[in-house]
Design an enzyme around this catalytic site. Sequence first.
Site, mmCIF file in Angstrom:
data_model
loop_
_atom_site.group_PDB
_atom_site.id
_atom_site.type_symbol
_atom_site.label_atom_id
_atom_site.label_comp_id
_atom_site.label_asym_id
_atom_site.label_seq_id
_atom_site.Cartn_x
_atom_site.Cartn_y
_atom_site.Cartn_z
ATOM 1 N N ARG A 105 44.903 36.457 33.512
ATOM 2 C CA ARG A 105 43.591 36.929 33.086
ATOM 3 C C ARG A 105 43.427 36.718 31.585
ATOM 4 O O ARG A 105 44.238 37.207 30.793
ATOM 5 C CB ARG A 105 43.429 38.407 33.439
ATOM 6 C CG ARG A 105 41.992 38.853 33.337
ATOM 7 C CD ARG A 105 41.683 39.929 34.324
ATOM 8 N NE ARG A 105 42.474 41.119 34.076
ATOM 9 C CZ ARG A 105 41.971 42.342 34.111
ATOM 10 N NH1 ARG A 105 40.702 42.530 34.357
ATOM 11 N NH2 ARG A 105 42.730 43.382 33.922
ATOM 12 N N THR A 109 37.827 36.878 27.816
ATOM 13 C CA THR A 109 36.757 36.782 28.828
ATOM 14 C C THR A 109 37.045 37.641 30.061
ATOM 15 O O THR A 109 36.145 37.886 30.859
ATOM 16 C CB THR A 109 36.604 35.329 29.309
ATOM 17 O OG1 THR A 109 37.820 34.965 29.995
ATOM 18 C CG2 THR A 109 36.376 34.365 28.148
ATOM 19 N N ASP A 201 52.748 48.767 40.594
ATOM 20 C CA ASP A 201 52.697 47.306 40.406
ATOM 21 C C ASP A 201 53.610 46.649 41.434
ATOM 22 O O ASP A 201 54.838 46.787 41.370
ATOM 23 C CB ASP A 201 53.145 46.960 38.977
ATOM 24 C CG ASP A 201 52.957 45.481 38.692
ATOM 25 O OD1 ASP A 201 53.538 44.645 39.426
ATOM 26 O OD2 ASP A 201 52.220 45.152 37.761
ATOM 27 N N ASP A 204 56.344 44.243 40.020
ATOM 28 C CA ASP A 204 57.458 44.963 39.383
ATOM 29 C C ASP A 204 58.334 45.638 40.427
ATOM 30 O O ASP A 204 59.563 45.649 40.315
ATOM 31 C CB ASP A 204 56.926 46.026 38.411
ATOM 32 C CG ASP A 204 56.466 45.413 37.100
ATOM 33 O OD1 ASP A 204 56.860 44.268 36.811
ATOM 34 O OD2 ASP A 204 55.711 46.079 36.370
#
Length: 210
Positions: A105, A109, A201, A204
């Site tokens: 990402r 933006t 996550d 993870d």
Amino acid sequence: MTDHCTIVNHPLVQHKLSLMRRVETSTSEFRQLLREISHLLAYEITRELPMTTRTIETPMQAMEAPVIEGKKLALVSILRAGNGLLDGILELIPSARVGFVGLYRDHDTLKPVKYYFKVPAAMEDRLTIVVDPMLATGNSSAAAIDMLKEAGAKNLRFMCLLAAPEGVARMKEAHPDVPIVTAAVDSHLNDLGYIVPGLGDAGDRMFGTK
Ligand code: URA
């Protein structure tokens, strides 16, 4: 849930998912459970594959035996967490072809940017199953599917472990032709884009990176 999104309510899936959610579940247990659930989700997502027959010889006689029709499936993992689901499905469909999509990402933006893209040949002829355990905002999944369609894929399905309602809605808006199979749709996304109650996550937890 809807035709667009199927929740696999099988007791084994739901029980294993609850074990995965627990904060005390270890990396090795998490990985093993993910592998087991991926078999069960793959069973569901491949339920309506087109079939044909082939003549085979049993020790007794010849018969017309049912086999899956068409070119080999393409499994596409969205890096890196998709690889946890991919490993399990490959145990069930070992002859599938495999592709990878890597996205990050952009900080400014907030849009997904491609850093890796490699898919099998003749995507237009294959059923493509895209895998990513967590369907959160849906932005990276929708972007990955855009790229796969550009590469020729026409018949796609999306498989995840957990989804947020926001991600399901985003996918439905961007790709109403791509059915989703998931073990659960949770309550919402938090401000950081994590699924709540979720499981944290997924990358993870499966790779032990935290
Ligand atoms: N990705 C994750 O690994 N977990 C979430 O809750 C959302 C996205």
